[in-house]
Design an enzyme around this catalytic site. Structure first.
Site, PDB file in Angstrom:
ATOM      1  N   LYS A 180     -13.191  -0.917   5.576  1.00 31.23           N
ATOM      2  CA  LYS A 180     -13.751  -1.836   4.568  1.00 31.23           C
ATOM      3  C   LYS A 180     -14.781  -2.775   5.165  1.00 31.23           C
ATOM      4  O   LYS A 180     -15.839  -2.989   4.590  1.00 31.23           O
ATOM      5  CB  LYS A 180     -12.659  -2.680   3.912  1.00 31.23           C
ATOM      6  CG  LYS A 180     -11.350  -1.988   3.684  1.00 31.23           C
ATOM      7  CD  LYS A 180     -11.343  -1.127   2.459  1.00 31.23           C
ATOM      8  CE  LYS A 180     -10.374   0.007   2.659  1.00 31.23           C
ATOM      9  NZ  LYS A 180      -9.549   0.340   1.537  1.00 31.23           N
ATOM     10  N   TRP A 210       0.884  -1.167   0.000  1.00 27.82           N
ATOM     11  CA  TRP A 210       0.000   0.000   0.000  1.00 27.82           C
ATOM     12  C   TRP A 210       0.925   1.221   0.000  1.00 27.82           C
ATOM     13  O   TRP A 210       1.766   1.354   0.890  1.00 27.82           O
ATOM     14  CB  TRP A 210      -0.872  -0.050   1.254  1.00 27.82           C
ATOM     15  CG  TRP A 210      -1.829   1.087   1.410  1.00 27.82           C
ATOM     16  CD1 TRP A 210      -2.650   1.617   0.448  1.00 27.82           C
ATOM     17  CD2 TRP A 210      -2.093   1.826   2.613  1.00 27.82           C
ATOM     18  NE1 TRP A 210      -3.400   2.618   0.983  1.00 27.82           N
ATOM     19  CE2 TRP A 210      -3.077   2.766   2.299  1.00 27.82           C
ATOM     20  CE3 TRP A 210      -1.596   1.768   3.920  1.00 27.82           C
ATOM     21  CZ2 TRP A 210      -3.590   3.662   3.243  1.00 27.82           C
ATOM     22  CZ3 TRP A 210      -2.101   2.646   4.860  1.00 27.82           C
ATOM     23  CH2 TRP A 210      -3.085   3.578   4.527  1.00 27.82           C
ATOM     24  N   ASP A 256      -0.668  -5.073   9.619  1.00 26.38           N
ATOM     25  CA  ASP A 256      -1.667  -4.134   9.126  1.00 26.38           C
ATOM     26  C   ASP A 256      -2.876  -4.969   8.716  1.00 26.38           C
ATOM     27  O   ASP A 256      -2.780  -5.798   7.804  1.00 26.38           O
ATOM     28  CB  ASP A 256      -1.096  -3.365   7.934  1.00 26.38           C
ATOM     29  CG  ASP A 256      -2.065  -2.313   7.404  1.00 26.38           C
ATOM     30  OD1 ASP A 256      -3.240  -2.317   7.809  1.00 26.38           O
ATOM     31  OD2 ASP A 256      -1.642  -1.493   6.567  1.00 26.38           O
TER      32      ASP A 256
HETATM   33  N1  PMP Z   1      -3.627  -0.579   5.157  1.00 24.60           N
HETATM   34  C1  PMP Z   1      -3.932  -1.103   3.979  1.00 24.60           C
HETATM   35  C2  PMP Z   1      -3.136  -2.246   3.460  1.00 24.60           C
HETATM   36  C3  PMP Z   1      -4.990  -0.580   3.242  1.00 24.60           C
HETATM   37  O1  PMP Z   1      -5.287  -1.116   2.057  1.00 24.60           O
HETATM   38  C4  PMP Z   1      -5.726   0.498   3.766  1.00 24.60           C
HETATM   39  C5  PMP Z   1      -6.859   1.081   2.998  1.00 24.60           C
HETATM   40  N2  PMP Z   1      -6.600   1.410   1.686  1.00 24.60           N
HETATM   41  C6  PMP Z   1      -5.360   0.991   5.022  1.00 24.60           C
HETATM   42  C7  PMP Z   1      -4.307   0.420   5.690  1.00 24.60           C
HETATM   43  C8  PMP Z   1      -6.008   2.094   5.768  1.00 24.60           C
HETATM   44  O2  PMP Z   1      -7.113   2.690   5.293  1.00 24.60           O
HETATM   45  P1  PMP Z   1      -7.983   3.575   6.269  1.00 24.60           P
HETATM   46  O3  PMP Z   1      -7.092   4.626   6.841  1.00 24.60           O
HETATM   47  O4  PMP Z   1      -9.030   4.131   5.371  1.00 24.60           O
HETATM   48  O5  PMP Z   1      -8.525   2.669   7.313  1.00 24.60           O
END
Ligand code: PMP
Length: 412
Positions: free
Chosen positions: A257, A140, A221
């Site tokens: 998500k 990411w 993560d």
């Molecule tokens: N880590 C990963 C691997 C992700 O794909 C995402 C969302 N794209 C996030 C963290 C964090 O997203 P958010 O801050 O919207 O929770």
């Protein structure tokens, strides 16, 4: 002089730039496969029915207000969030080895974790020699900036094998073995972004063995628990394995998500200490420092998304309904994977397409080249990131034929 001479123009975030270009495209056949947000069969955002119920409960609560949450967030959320990751009966929780803080979604959890490690993780006894954070190649994109921003050096470990469009397990193991001892290793708990490629349970064991031998620090993560396979426990199994093996580790958890709470910024950061006689005391000290960092960063985390997730996680009937909603999302995505693969195979599109169904979660790494991606956008109004990643949720029974034919044309 400041700022005229010293502040350069920063580039636009590529993903949000893509979203803007999609919006401006007036073609009726345009398809958005860029941003990783769930879309229903009509390519529309989906408010989970269980989230609507929780919202109803909040709105009908005469006691509800807009007061500050505690610095560490809503404890009815953070305690259940820890159970969600580690398992309800986890010894780590019972033994007081878990410190949890509500964060600004997964991004904020990664940041708070990075900040905490940058401040306190000093494995070489020399504060000027920071441990390196190893990120998968690719990862990411935001991981790079999040850890760099807190002053931690970053490096990469091989992850994706372009030939098999699967895991480069040999390359990954070698890099973990070659990395300096006690490095921080960022691991995607499930549904790796952007590749959709996860290690098998046996491969996770081998990764854990190498990391234990090297004294590496796992930074998990988890942004897709329950969203990947439809099974909350299965999607948490890698983290639970590491905890069972006795690692000290941290977890950045996003509810964007799996609850569809993208803009509400609901998430948690968890620190789990290794089992030891003073583990609970260590954990209490860690919690106190996390609260101090949190105070200077955001003071208090946001309340609405936290309440929604907390209501669902604390009510057995709503929890069961949430699981159903998770199966709806993951099931539709899995159906789209099967449909896309079989359409490409039916068309006889050059190449192999088994990776579409082997990969898991929001994304598929198609293997399309940058020039093929550009052609898809210019000639077919299909928008995806230039690394060939597609958000599977952007496909539905109405546009998948068009997309498969477009891919077929640009590949030939
Ligand atoms: N880590 C990963 C691997 C992700 O794909 C995402 C969302 N794209 C996030 C963290 C964090 O997203 P958010 O801050 O919207 O929770």
């Amino acid at each position: 002089s400041f700022p005229a001479q010293v502040v350069p123009q920063a580039p636009e975030d590529p993903l949000f730039g893509l979203a803007r270009a999609f919006k401006a495209d007036t073609s009726p056949s345009k398809i958005d496969l860029g941003i990783g947000a769930y879309r229903d069969e009509n390519a529309k955002p989906w408010v989970l029915p269980v989230v609507k119920k929780a919202d109803e409960i909040i709105r009908n609560d005469p006691e509800a207000n807009h007061e500050y949450l505690p610095i560490a967030g809503l404890t009815s959320l953070t305690s259940k969030a820890a159970e969600l990751v580690l398992g309800a009966g986890a010894p780590a929780i019972a033994e007081g080895r878990v410190a949890s803080v509500q964060t600004i979604s997964g991004t904020g959890a990664c940041h708070l974790g990075g900040l905490f490690l940058s401040r306190f993780y000093n494995p070489y006894g020399d504060a000027s020699k920071k441990p390196t954070v190893y990120l998968s190649n690719p990862t990411w994109a935001n991981h790079n900036q999040i850890f760099s921003n807190v002053g931690l050096p970053i490096a990469q470990y091989p992850y994706f094998d372009k030939k098999t469009k699967g895991l480069d397990f040999v390359g990954m193991k070698k890099a973990l073995s070659d990395a300096p001892e006690r490095s921080v290793i960022l691991l995607h708990a499930c549904a790796h972004n952007p590749t959709g490629v996860d290690p098998t349970p046996a491969q996770w064991r081998e990764i854990a063995q190498i990391m234990a031998a090297k004294g590496h620090f796992p930074f998990f993560d988890t942004a897709y628990q329950g969203f990947a396979s439809g099974d909350l426990d299965r999607d948490a199994s890698a983290i639970r394995l590491f905890v069972e093996l006795g690692f000290e580790l941290v977890v950045a958890q996003s509810f964007a998500k799996n609850f569809g709470l993208y803009g509400e910024r609901a998430g948690c950061f968890h620190y789990v200490s290794a089992p030891s006689s003073d583990a609970a005391a260590v954990t209490t000290r860690v919690a106190s420092q996390l609260a101090l960092l949190q105070r200077s960063e955001i003071s208090n985390p946001p309340i609405y998304g936290a309440k929604v997730a907390s209501i669902v996680l604390n009510d057995p009937a709503l929890f069961a309904e949430w699981k159903e909603n998770l199966r709806t999302m993951s099931g539709r995505i899995i159906d789209m994977r099967k449909a896309l693969r079989s359409k490409l195979e039916e068309l006889g599109t050059p190449g192999t397409w088994n990776h579409i169904t082997d990969q898991i979660g929001m994304f598929s790494f198609t293997g399309l080249s940058e020039s093929q991606v550009a052609k898809l956008r210019e000639e077919f109004h299909v928008y995806m990131t230039k690394n060939g990643r597609i958000s599977m949720a952007g496909l539905n029974t109405k546009n998948i034929d068009y997309f498969a034919r477009a891919v077929d044309k640009v590949v030939r």
